[in-house]
Write an enzyme that holds these catalytic residues in place. Structure first.
Site, short mmCIF file in Angstrom:
data_model
loop_
_atom_site.label_atom_id
_atom_site.label_comp_id
_atom_site.label_asym_id
_atom_site.label_seq_id
_atom_site.Cartn_x
_atom_site.Cartn_y
_atom_site.Cartn_z
N MET A 265 70.75 -92.99 2.40
CA MET A 265 70.55 -92.14 3.57
C MET A 265 70.00 -90.78 3.17
SD MET A 265 70.65 -91.94 6.77
CE MET A 265 70.07 -90.46 7.57
N GLU A 300 63.94 -92.10 0.11
CA GLU A 300 64.81 -91.07 0.69
C GLU A 300 64.24 -89.68 0.44
OE1 GLU A 300 66.75 -92.40 2.65
OE2 GLU A 300 66.81 -94.40 1.77
N1 TRP Z 1 67.69 -93.94 7.24
C1 TRP Z 1 68.14 -94.82 6.22
C2 TRP Z 1 66.91 -95.18 5.41
O1 TRP Z 1 66.06 -95.90 5.82
C3 TRP Z 1 68.79 -96.08 6.74
C4 TRP Z 1 70.27 -96.09 6.86
C5 TRP Z 1 71.14 -95.58 6.00
C6 TRP Z 1 71.04 -96.70 7.87
N2 TRP Z 1 72.42 -95.84 6.44
C7 TRP Z 1 72.37 -96.51 7.57
C8 TRP Z 1 70.73 -97.40 9.01
C9 TRP Z 1 73.39 -97.01 8.38
C10 TRP Z 1 71.74 -97.89 9.82
C11 TRP Z 1 73.06 -97.69 9.50
O2 TRP Z 1 66.67 -94.64 4.40
ZN ZN Z 2 64.24 -94.68 5.67
#
Ligand code: TRP
Ligand code: ZN
Length: 880
Positions: A265, A300
């Site tokens: 994330m 990321e």
């Molecule tokens: N934004 C994150 C990525 O693509 C994706 C992601 C991380 C996510 N944790 C999550 C999506 C939990 C749904 C639920 O890098």
């Molecule tokens: Zn992403």
């Protein structure tokens, strides 16, 4: 019985926020069994709406004041998902104090515990489980965060932005304050508290700013973070060079956690990663683990500009950041590795996961128009197809033009929450393009099919090429308009050289690539002065995400496999040969007939293996298309016939290419085991592909076992164990036992042990999976472990769809059980049922009963969405 169907949300209902949060101050008091969150929000009315509605779930409200005065209980209302304050002033300070329970948080959204540490996951809507807030991406604000906790247990306290202040408190506690100077939506908030190991490094940006880099991991694991650190620096440099993007805070932090629903994330300045995508050393991580770490670290990092600095207006726009960021990480991987091989891997992945999604009950456009659960937007369509659509833009305007467009996008929208259309408009404006038709890629679901017809006239020396496009129905979209499809094209002569294409309808982009635009349902091109029938090389580099239907002869395919200057299409030619053969073999097996392995395919592969070229490409060419791709070409899914066909072809290749395979194996085995050079990655891949085939032959299990025991690195050990896992040899048990004994304390490696067994094609796999669920090392609360066992099994087509075993019932019961404590994990697993409409009657009935049982089990709205859509698809099974 489920009575109330969850509520759908619609893109068309979007309204700008009624209030703005100008400043956020959060204070977290962390204790073992609860956390108190004090929030101070500076709020301003934007429109005329009188009442303020904040999102909040599972929060115990302890205090609420407006401009420091208690807000009377008659003037606010709490519902399970919100807090409403009646008739608030135009501008005011709202203070709330809530109590939350991170140690009881099992769905891993919001603030939760992973082993001895605390961490957060807020995207998409986890922040509302932390405090009352306007939890929507277009509500951007500036955050200051203070975290207080026991100093011994939680010496490390992290949040977004820059460290501002640190101080000791009474009772052995301490606190740290973080300030994030950039406005951000709540989904990018992060907090970490724990006793962690750390490694430090730095990066100097092009304007000479020195950025501190810190990677945190559970104590004792931090030395396994150096590969991730190197990748981070590479990614930072690449984004400067390729897109002119500089990092904007004084520090960049990454934390590895063991319990995480997804991969990683991009929280501003504080990325949180699934530990499998950070930790690596050669004895425990494979080459593909190394590759995945590189690509996700980069992904990321790239979000800092595509996602964070420019963010989303609403969740329907998710592909704006995800498609674009996947595109950027793919380009990065291609630039630092081998372009063709990386491209082939991405296309393989796209076809297996996204094409099957696009042909099934959960097909949706990359900009969806409705959903039950925002969590369910994180799909291969939004990510991988989204990246393909951006790639088509780059192909159409060429790299320099695309860079101009990106520059315009950042300068127009920095600091804002925008839409997919805004992005497309910026790229088009910078290149004076009009992309009205192209935008249909955003609103129409489904994979288009392009049918190719050729006609060569030896007398007139002319060649007619006719292309037709079509796209089958998707849920809610029966009829579709024609897409704008950019196809890279080449024509080859018999000697392998390239025809110098000149045609009014073939454009050359700024990189010299030749593009044929298919805009209409049908188009015919006439080429003159060709003394012989040319061999067509269409959709080079997979420039458009379509199915090509082309009745090429074996001869033509062998010609491309041998000579095409486009490595992607060399590989593709081999895949077409293999696909055609596998489909015929499957039909024969189904009818109880026998049919021969394609001599053309064997001859082609023989030549590929014989010519010393890029070993990684050789390895890719030798690999047969995956079952999940082959299923898309068939109206009915007969798993036993499919696996019989595959085994027959693999055996045929092993027998036919025996000598060369052995030579290849002997030449490469044990060479440079510790090199991380992409060329050595490729050599190992080729060697282990040879081992895979050799393991079918007499003495194969011994060979694999020998490699298993002598391996110096996990790449070789895992490849050998995988070959053994598919075999009936008695060495299988021995190897599995040894592997487990050696790695029982390493959770990441143990995941491989579960995954290999769940992916084995043996008949006994189902009963193994049932037993492994009760294994002492199994932990149903750890997403990685659950995915290793169940997701792998669900994707194992011959075993999951084995008509002789009660697999669906078992799987449905596990999904129901998991859904009670972690809906995101359960949802991901339920996708394995999407193929059910293609099953033969009896089997389909049993899968249908399993789905019905799930639907009656009071599912979370996440899982409900996937299961109910699967059931609705019964009457509209799309085939191609
Ligand atoms: N934004 C994150 C990525 O693509 C994706 C992601 C991380 C996510 N944790 C999550 C999506 C939990 C749904 C639920 O890098
Ligand atoms: Zn992403």
């Amino acid at each position: 019985m489920k009575t109330d169907e969850p509520k759908k949300i619609y893109l068309q209902d979007y309204r700008p926020p009624d209030f703005e949060v100008q400043k956020v101050d959060l204070h977290f008091d962390l204790y073992e069994d609860f956390c108190r969150v004090q929030s101070t929000l500076r709020i301003r009315r934007l429109g005329t709406v009188r009442d303020l509605v904040l999102d909040g779930i599972d929060l115990q409200l302890e205090k609420i004041t407006v401009d420091r005065k208690p807000w009377p209980s008659a003037r606010y209302h709490i519902s399970p998902e919100s807090l409403t304050l009646d008739d608030v002033p135009d501008q005011f300070t709202l203070e709330t104090v809530v109590k939350i329970f991170p140690d009881k948080n099992t769905d891993l959204e919001g603030l939760y515990r992973s082993g001895p540490m605390f961490c957060t996951q807020c995207e998409p809507q986890g922040f509302r489980k932390i405090t009352y807030y306007l939890d929507r991406p277009d509500s951007m604000s500036q955050f200051t965060v203070t975290v207080a906790a026991d100093k011994k247990k939680y010496p490390i306290l992290l949040s977004n932005g820059n460290r501002a202040e640190q101080k000791d408190l009474p009772d052995g506690r301490h606190q740290v304050t973080w300030e994030d100077p950039f406005k951000k939506p709540a989904y990018l908030f992060a907090l970490v508290a724990g006793d962690l190991g750390v490694i430090h490094d730095s990066f100097t940006t092009f304007s000479e700013k020195k950025i501190g880099l810190e990677i945190y991991a559970p104590h004792g694991q931090q030395e396994r973070c150096w590969h991730a650190m190197e990748c981070l620096k590479k990614a930072m440099k690449w984004d400067e060079e390729r897109f002119g993007r500089e990092y904007d805070l004084t520090a960049y932090l990454i934390v590895a956690v063991d319990d995480f629903n997804a991969g990683a994330m991009e929280n501003k300045g504080l990325n949180i990663f699934n530990s499998r995508l950070v930790l690596a050393d050669p004895i425990s991580a494979t080459d593909s683990d190394y590759f995945n770490i590189e690509s996700v670290i980069a992904h990321e990092y790239f979000h800092n500009w595509t996602g964070n600095r420019v963010t989303l207006r609403d969740w329907f726009e998710l592909s704006l950041k995800e498609g674009l960021t996947v595109f950027r990480d793919q380009e990065f991987s291609m630039d630092v590795g081998s372009r063709a091989v990386v491209r082939i891997e991405s296309v393989n992945d796209l076809r297996q996961k996204q094409f099957s999604e696009d042909a099934g009950p959960n097909a949706h456009p990359i900009r969806p128009e409705s959903c039950y659960a925002v969590d369910n937007f994180f799909t291969p369509t939004i990510y991988e197809k989204g990246a393909e659509v951006i790639r088509m833009m780059q192909t159409m305007v060429g790299r320099p033009g695309f860079r101009k467009g990106m520059d315009l996008y950042f300068s127009r929208y920095d600091g804002q929450a925008v839409t997919i259309e805004d992005f497309a408009q910026a790229i088009a404006d910078a290149n004076e393009q009009h992309w009205d038709q192209f935008q249909l890629w955003y609103s129409q679901a489904g994979t288009p099919t392009v049918t190719v017809e050729e006609d060569y006239d030896p007398v007139k020396k002319s060649y007619h090429l006719t292309l037709r496009q079509s796209c089958g129905p998707s849920p809610g979209q029966v009829v579709k308009k024609p897409f704008l499809i950019p196809l890279l094209i080449g024509l080859l002569r018999k000697d392998g050289s390239e025809v110098n294409l000149r045609h009014p309808d073939v454009t050359v982009n700024s990189e010299g690539q030749k593009i044929l635009y298919l805009r209409d349902p049908e188009k015919t091109l006439l080429f003159h002065d060709l003394p012989e029938k040319p061999v067509l090389s269409l959709n080079r580099q997979f420039s458009a995400p379509v199915h090509l239907q082309w009745r090429a002869t074996d001869e033509e395919l062998l010609h491309l496999l041998a000579y095409d200057s486009d490595d992607f299409n060399r590989w593709e030619a081999g895949q077409i040969l293999a696909t055609q053969n596998l489909l015929v073999l499957t039909q024969a097996a189904q009818a109880g007939r026998s049919h021969a392995v394609s001599p053309a395919l064997l001859a082609g592969l023989q030549k590929v293996l014989d010519n010393r070229s890029d070993p990684a490409l050789q390895a890719m060419i030798l690999q047969l298309p995956e079952d999940s791709y082959l299923v898309q070409m068939q109206a009915v899914l007969h798993a036993p016939a499919m696996s019989a066909a595959r085994v027959q072809l693999e055996l045929g290749i092993a027998n036919g290419l025996q000598t060369l395979l052995r030579e290849t194996y002997e030449n490469l085995n044990g060479k440079n085991p510790h090199s991380r050079d992409p060329l050595d990655f490729g050599r190992r891949h080729l060697k282990n592909t040879a081992l895979f085939y050799l393991s079918f032959l007499p003495g194969g299990a011994d060979l694999a076992f020998k490699q298993f025991q002598q391996a110096k690195i996990m790449t070789d050990r895992q490849a050998a164990l995988q070959a053994l896992c598919d075999s009936e040899s008695s060495l299988r048990e021995q190897a599995l036992q040894e592997f487990r004994d050696q790695w029982k304390n390493d959770t990441l490696v143990l995941n491989k042990w579960f995954a290999l067994q769940a992916s084995s094609r043996r008949r006994q796999t189902f009963s193994d999976v049932v037993k492994l669920w009760d294994h002492v090392d199994f932990n149903k609360k750890n997403p990685n472990r659950v995915y290793s066992l169940l997701w792998r099994f669900g994707e194992n087509i011959p075993c999951f769809h084995d008509p002789t075993q009660p697999t669906y019932e078992f799987f449905a019961d596990k999904i129901i059980e998991i859904d009670r404590y972690n809906p995101q994990v359960a949802t991901r697993l339920s996708g394995s049922f999407n193929l059910w409409v293609k099953l033969p009657t009896t089997q389909k009935a049993s899968a249908g009963r399993a789905l019905q049982k799930m639907l009656r089990s009071n599912l979370s709205k996440n899982t409900y969405e996937i299961v109910s859509k699967a059931l609705k698809a019964e009457d509209m099974a799309p085939t191609i």
